[in-house]
Design an enzyme around this catalytic site. Sequence first.
Site, PDB file in Angstrom:
ATOM      1  N   ASP A 154      10.226  45.540  48.624  1.00 12.49           N
ATOM      2  CA  ASP A 154       8.729  45.140  48.361  1.00 12.49           C
ATOM      3  C   ASP A 154       7.809  44.885  49.306  1.00 12.49           C
ATOM      4  O   ASP A 154       6.875  45.203  49.217  1.00 12.49           O
ATOM      5  CB  ASP A 154       9.140  43.795  47.514  1.00 12.49           C
ATOM      6  CG  ASP A 154      10.105  42.762  48.204  1.00 12.49           C
ATOM      7  OD1 ASP A 154      10.604  43.126  49.272  1.00 12.49           O
ATOM      8  OD2 ASP A 154      10.469  41.757  47.692  1.00 12.49           O
ATOM      9  N   ASP A 157      20.686  50.169  36.531  1.00  9.70           N
ATOM     10  CA  ASP A 157      21.305  50.735  37.602  1.00  9.70           C
ATOM     11  C   ASP A 157      22.927  50.604  37.659  1.00  9.70           C
ATOM     12  O   ASP A 157      23.493  51.115  38.365  1.00  9.70           O
ATOM     13  CB  ASP A 157      20.929  50.297  39.128  1.00  9.70           C
ATOM     14  CG  ASP A 157      19.994  51.153  39.772  1.00  9.70           C
ATOM     15  OD1 ASP A 157      19.458  51.925  38.977  1.00  9.70           O
ATOM     16  OD2 ASP A 157      19.281  50.945  40.696  1.00  9.70           O
ATOM     17  N   ASP A 188      11.884  41.359  38.083  1.00  5.00           N
ATOM     18  CA  ASP A 188      13.245  41.534  38.027  1.00  5.00           C
ATOM     19  C   ASP A 188      13.810  40.989  36.641  1.00  5.00           C
ATOM     20  O   ASP A 188      13.186  40.231  36.061  1.00  5.00           O
ATOM     21  CB  ASP A 188      13.959  40.368  39.179  1.00  5.00           C
ATOM     22  CG  ASP A 188      13.450  40.863  40.638  1.00  5.00           C
ATOM     23  OD1 ASP A 188      13.006  42.036  40.499  1.00  5.00           O
ATOM     24  OD2 ASP A 188      13.793  40.195  41.594  1.00  5.00           O
ATOM     25  N   LYS A 228      16.864  49.148  44.771  1.00  4.93           N
ATOM     26  CA  LYS A 228      15.609  48.864  43.864  1.00  4.93           C
ATOM     27  C   LYS A 228      14.516  49.813  43.875  1.00  4.93           C
ATOM     28  O   LYS A 228      13.897  50.158  43.115  1.00  4.93           O
ATOM     29  CB  LYS A 228      15.336  47.573  43.801  1.00  4.93           C
ATOM     30  CG  LYS A 228      14.423  47.081  42.798  1.00  4.93           C
ATOM     31  CD  LYS A 228      13.924  45.661  43.006  1.00  4.93           C
ATOM     32  CE  LYS A 228      12.544  45.606  42.118  1.00  4.93           C
ATOM     33  NZ  LYS A 228      11.902  44.166  42.570  1.00  4.93           N
ATOM     34  N   GLU A 253      24.227  40.170  36.548  1.00  2.00           N
ATOM     35  CA  GLU A 253      23.028  39.795  35.872  1.00  2.00           C
ATOM     36  C   GLU A 253      23.398  40.040  34.351  1.00  2.00           C
ATOM     37  O   GLU A 253      23.204  41.087  33.800  1.00  2.00           O
ATOM     38  CB  GLU A 253      22.191  40.927  36.281  1.00  2.00           C
ATOM     39  CG  GLU A 253      21.878  41.103  37.704  1.00  2.00           C
ATOM     40  CD  GLU A 253      20.768  41.969  38.360  1.00  2.00           C
ATOM     41  OE1 GLU A 253      20.104  41.694  39.169  1.00  2.00           O
ATOM     42  OE2 GLU A 253      20.594  43.115  37.382  1.00  2.00           O
TER      43      GLU A 253
END
Length: 750
Positions: A458, A135, A294, A270, A106
């Site tokens: 989620d 993280d 996100d 997450k 990312e």
Amino acid sequence: MAYQNSIPFYEKYWYKHNYKRVTDSLLLILLLSLLGYRVISINNYSLFPWFVAFLCESWFTFSWFLTLTTQWSPAVTKTYPHRLLQSVEELPPVDLFVTTADPELEPPIITVNTVLSLLALDYPPHKLACYVSDDGCSPRTFYALQEASQFAKFWVPFCKKYHVQVRAPFRYFSDKPEEVFGANNTPEFKQEWLQMKDMYDNLSSKIELDSSIISNPCNGDFAVFSNTERTNHPSIIQVIWENKEHIADGLPHLIYISREKRPKQPHHYKAGAMNVLTRVSGLITNAPFMLNVDCDMIVNNPKIVHHALSILLDHKGEKEVAFVQFPQKFYATLKDDPFGNQMTILAKYLAAGIGGLQGPFYGGTNCFHRRKVIYGLSPENIEKGNSISEEELKQKFGTSKEIMKSVACTLEGRTYSYNDINISNVVDVASQVAGCAYEYGTGWGKQMAWIYGSVTEDVLTGLTIHKKGWRSEFCMPSPIGFTGFAPGGGPNSMAQQKRWATGLLEMFFCKHCPIISTLFHKLTLRQCLAYMWIINHWGLMSVFEVCYACLLAYCIITNSNFLPQDLGICIPAAFLVIYKIYTASEYLAEGLSIRAWWNNQRMSRITPMNAGFCAFLSVLLKLFRISETVFDITKKDLPSAKDVGDDKDAGRYTFDESVVFLPGTTILLVQLTAMVIKLLGFQPPVATQSGKHGCGLGEIFCSVYLIICYWPFLRGLFETGKYRIPLSTILKSAILTCLFVHLCQRTVPG
Ligand SMILES: O=c1ccn([C@@H]2O[C@H](COP(=O)(O)OP(=O)(O)O[C@H]3O[C@H](CO)[C@@H](O)[C@H](O)[C@H]3O)[C@@H](O)[C@H]2O)c(=O)[nH]1
Ligand SMILES: [Mn+2]
């Protein structure tokens, strides 16, 4: 005031989709007739193929029933933010959460763009605070955010001055200058635009270049990162930007958090990160609402907070609606959806369908939550008033006195006076609650907040909220709220699908299972069926699809049949024709191409049999305590500057060594082998006295159809480089195929 309060800030319309209802029902009737036919014609078939076919088709019928009920009563919501603004004297504060986990997968520039789009929201900045959870414990991400906050001082006023819609600079500057200046060609704007572009280019090259230098940081702000490893470091909380005087035209707070991690300590991916964000923000701003995205989901409509609050602060919504979910849409998508992961049609009908039930699933991103619901309140608690003892507070929320204070404040509905805090003073306490031992023996992740135990935290978290009796709502303003990045290539999208399937199956096998939640809690029956739909669609059905595909090959290899060879064949044939025309018409009606339809048809055979089936096996391994499931992060890339639609290779299927491609490759080889056996006449003769038939055209047709669906895999057998299925996978598949053929030949029905 009382009058004003009674004007709804949003409305919900149910609509009837008669054509869809009729077709859905017709298809269900056809499936039921097929089952009926199976029962009465049992004597014409060999027992084994009959039984497998009956089992799979029963499941497909059940699946179709789930689809039908989920989409039966669609609804849409419409929000009226101007009514909200007229009626509400003071807008509430909102905390904004962004999660990122790996600077390689990312790239920080993506996170930076997301953060900038949040900082530039059209909402009083002194009521916003942006918390970024990293993280990856990466100084690169931290550095990028620091630079971004400097850039934001120019960027945010620019966006507000010119009413820019997409406030993520990389998207904004991807429009051609001619187009931008076509809309506004004052010299002042031109000059500022060029200046901004220059600054942004500067920022992105700085982030890319300098970040390689600071990989080994030691001094200044980066000293905190010395001697840290990604999975072994203390909590790091840094206030990157503080809006000290709470200036109404300043910038929102920007706070960097990297929670403590220690080897062998579970961190719950997450979900764990979200719980830390909840606690840390609880100490600092404690806003009653929180938005989470996100790192690749940029804001596409700067007014989203108003739209979401129209639902959450609505007179009725206030008592019933727990969270507001914005749909996931994608930017810079590939033409014709070659990987079948843009989910346009699925999202359209599914979203409207569950919108008409208890409400959308929580999708992990683009969602506004009520803090008190996250803290475990149910609608009754709110009605009857909620008193919670100090003992209970401690047990559920942990021993930090400050957290207990802030939670009590939230639960009693008192607003937090954020004027009297100085963020820097709270950082020490915040580090403590971001520690990896903080949650021991508390209710975090078990009783409330983001629930642990599934890699789709989620949907599971949303389910635990729905089962308390809360509803949720979709919010679809125009322009839509957010856009994100859909993974390309085979491995990336397959890994993502596998994770979803795994997480949903974990949810099915845990104590919050929708069925239990309906029987013993307040999940409505049809909402339960909707949850079952999604679990089935991604996970359970794959097992039956694989069985059905094997059954096809089995019948060809053993010269037996499971498809009717009398008039009964009309039933599956009619189903197939109607289903294909019906789904194609849905694509055309949405302005999509037939090619996009076909790509999705094909991927809906490929994805479940690979990702879904592997997920099923890995959940079995988890149930038998042989291995644990993991959250593999999806790789994100900035779309290239040129038009992605033109890049031919971007849509080509790629492979890697992952075992996720093994089932698909095997199924393809098995079908090919069956075809070869048929063509070379190696099928055993049919025992004529038995009155049974041999393999017919139906089986051949279906097998050929499956091979056509698996075209990307078929090509993958002969391609080179990343377009080729790795030799090791092919070898393993070949061994499995031999085994399968051998087993078939030993069990030829007599
Ligand atoms: O240990 C971890 C792993 C992931 N993430 C973050 O979780 C988000 C989602 O991860 P991604 O790899 O992008 O997964 P997707 O499949 O794209 O995400 C969808 O599915 C996930 C559940 O599988 C949800 O959590 C997401 O919100 C939802 O958008 C990203 O921001 C990550 O940085 C963490 O913070 N910590
Ligand atoms: Mn994502």
